[in-house]
Design a protein around this motif. Structure first.
Motif, PDB file in Angstrom:
ATOM      1  N   TYR A   2       8.327  -1.380   1.354  1.00 32.80           N
ATOM      2  CA  TYR A   2       8.128  -1.070   2.772  1.00 32.80           C
ATOM      3  C   TYR A   2       8.809   0.227   3.213  1.00 32.80           C
ATOM      4  CZ  TYR A   2       6.263  -5.828   3.279  1.00 32.80           C
ATOM      5  OH  TYR A   2       5.519  -6.978   3.174  1.00 32.80           O
ATOM      6  N   ASN A   3       9.701   0.767   2.377  1.00 28.46           N
ATOM      7  CA  ASN A   3      10.437   1.970   2.765  1.00 28.46           C
ATOM      8  C   ASN A   3       9.479   3.128   3.006  1.00 28.46           C
ATOM      9  OD1 ASN A   3      12.569   0.299   2.162  1.00 28.46           O
ATOM     10  ND2 ASN A   3      13.379   1.541   0.502  1.00 28.46           N
ATOM     11  N   GLY A   4       9.559   3.733   4.195  1.00 31.63           N
ATOM     12  CA  GLY A   4       8.718   4.873   4.530  1.00 31.63           C
ATOM     13  C   GLY A   4       7.373   4.505   5.134  1.00 31.63           C
ATOM     14  N   LEU A   5       7.048   3.206   5.189  1.00 29.68           N
ATOM     15  CA  LEU A   5       5.777   2.795   5.781  1.00 29.68           C
ATOM     16  C   LEU A   5       5.887   2.743   7.305  1.00 29.68           C
ATOM     17  CD1 LEU A   5       4.482   0.000   3.362  1.00 29.68           C
ATOM     18  CD2 LEU A   5       4.278   2.489   3.215  1.00 29.68           C
ATOM     19  N   THR A   6       4.744   2.844   7.984  1.00 30.28           N
ATOM     20  CA  THR A   6       4.737   2.861   9.444  1.00 30.28           C
ATOM     21  C   THR A   6       4.260   1.530  10.012  1.00 30.28           C
ATOM     22  OG1 THR A   6       2.451   3.652   9.556  1.00 30.28           O
ATOM     23  CG2 THR A   6       4.198   5.334   9.512  1.00 30.28           C
ATOM     24  N   PHE A   7       4.504   1.377  11.304  1.00 32.52           N
ATOM     25  CA  PHE A   7       3.839   0.355  12.103  1.00 32.52           C
ATOM     26  C   PHE A   7       2.593   1.052  12.634  1.00 32.52           C
ATOM     27  CE2 PHE A   7       8.129  -1.325  12.065  1.00 32.52           C
ATOM     28  CZ  PHE A   7       7.919  -2.679  11.925  1.00 32.52           C
ATOM     29  N   HIS A   8       1.435   0.715  12.070  1.00 30.24           N
ATOM     30  CA  HIS A   8       0.206   1.462  12.328  1.00 30.24           C
ATOM     31  C   HIS A   8      -0.606   0.917  13.508  1.00 30.24           C
ATOM     32  CE1 HIS A   8      -0.970  -1.847   9.646  1.00 30.24           C
ATOM     33  NE2 HIS A   8      -2.098  -1.839  10.340  1.00 30.24           N
ATOM     34  N   ARG A   9      -0.223  -0.226  14.045  1.00 31.30           N
ATOM     35  CA  ARG A   9      -1.006  -0.849  15.115  1.00 31.30           C
ATOM     36  C   ARG A   9      -0.081  -1.527  16.107  1.00 31.30           C
ATOM     37  NH1 ARG A   9      -4.592  -6.125  14.368  1.00 31.30           N
ATOM     38  NH2 ARG A   9      -5.988  -5.937  16.147  1.00 31.30           N
TER      39      ARG A   9
END
Length: 185
Positions: free
Chosen positions: A42-49
């Motif tokens: 999950y490191n570096g991932l966004t909340f896309h919605r």
């Protein structure tokens, strides 16, 4: 938190969100989530919605809402429990594309969503970081009619890293070697 309770903190670009993880009532889902956290997935991932009054979603390496895999590759089955309900703000659930299609994506409710009960696997609840969740809910989104972009934050919050505070499954040496087989010690 009981002695068997498990907690993690998502360190985001907007601040920290701390969750209790339901290893007792959603063990396979918890195992998948914790293994992904421990591996740095999950490191570096966004909340896309993000949808005000509903939820914020993340955990997709493509950032589109269409990607991600479980630790076993592909999908795994739902885990419903009568005590796990979308009955308040801060419930942590798996996102899916229908029954038994859990992968890596998850969402956090902004308020009770009873119509989601026994449709999406709940595997945790928020313990701390309410002001961060408030900030997330107020984020401006792109808007428009295209579903994939309509609720995308203009500046998506980033999961910088995850801290695992306690993991009773790991402490007991319990693993789920397959997506639908029994746990092993």
């Amino acid at each position: 938190l009981s002695s068997t309770a498990m907690a993690i903190t998502l360190h985001t670009s907007l601040g920290d969100l701390k969750f209790e993880i339901f290893c007792d009532t959603a063990p396979r889902t918890s195992f998948n989530f914790l293994a992904l956290c421990a591996s740095g997935y999950y490191n570096g991932l966004t909340f896309h919605r993000s949808m005000r009054g509903f939820m914020i979603q993340g955990g997709d390496p493509t950032g589109t809402g269409k990607g991600g895999e479980s630790i076993w590759g592909g999908t795994f089955d739902d885990e419903f429990h009568p005590l796990n309900l979308h009955d308040k703000r801060g419930m942590l659930s798996m996102a899916n594309k229908g029954p038994n299609t859990n992968r890596s994506q998850f969402f956090v409710t902004y308020e009770a969503q009873k119509h989601l009960n026994h449709v999406y696997t709940i595997f945790g609840r928020m313990l701390d970081g309410w002001e961060v969740l408030d900030t997330m809910e107020r984020l401006s989104v792109i808007g428009g009619s295209k579903k994939s972009r309509a609720n995308r934050p203009l500046e998506p919050p980033v999961i910088q890293r995850v801290t695992i505070h306690a993991n009773p499954l790991a402490d007991e040496g319990i693993i789920y070697p397959t997506k639908n087989g029994p746990p092993e010690k």
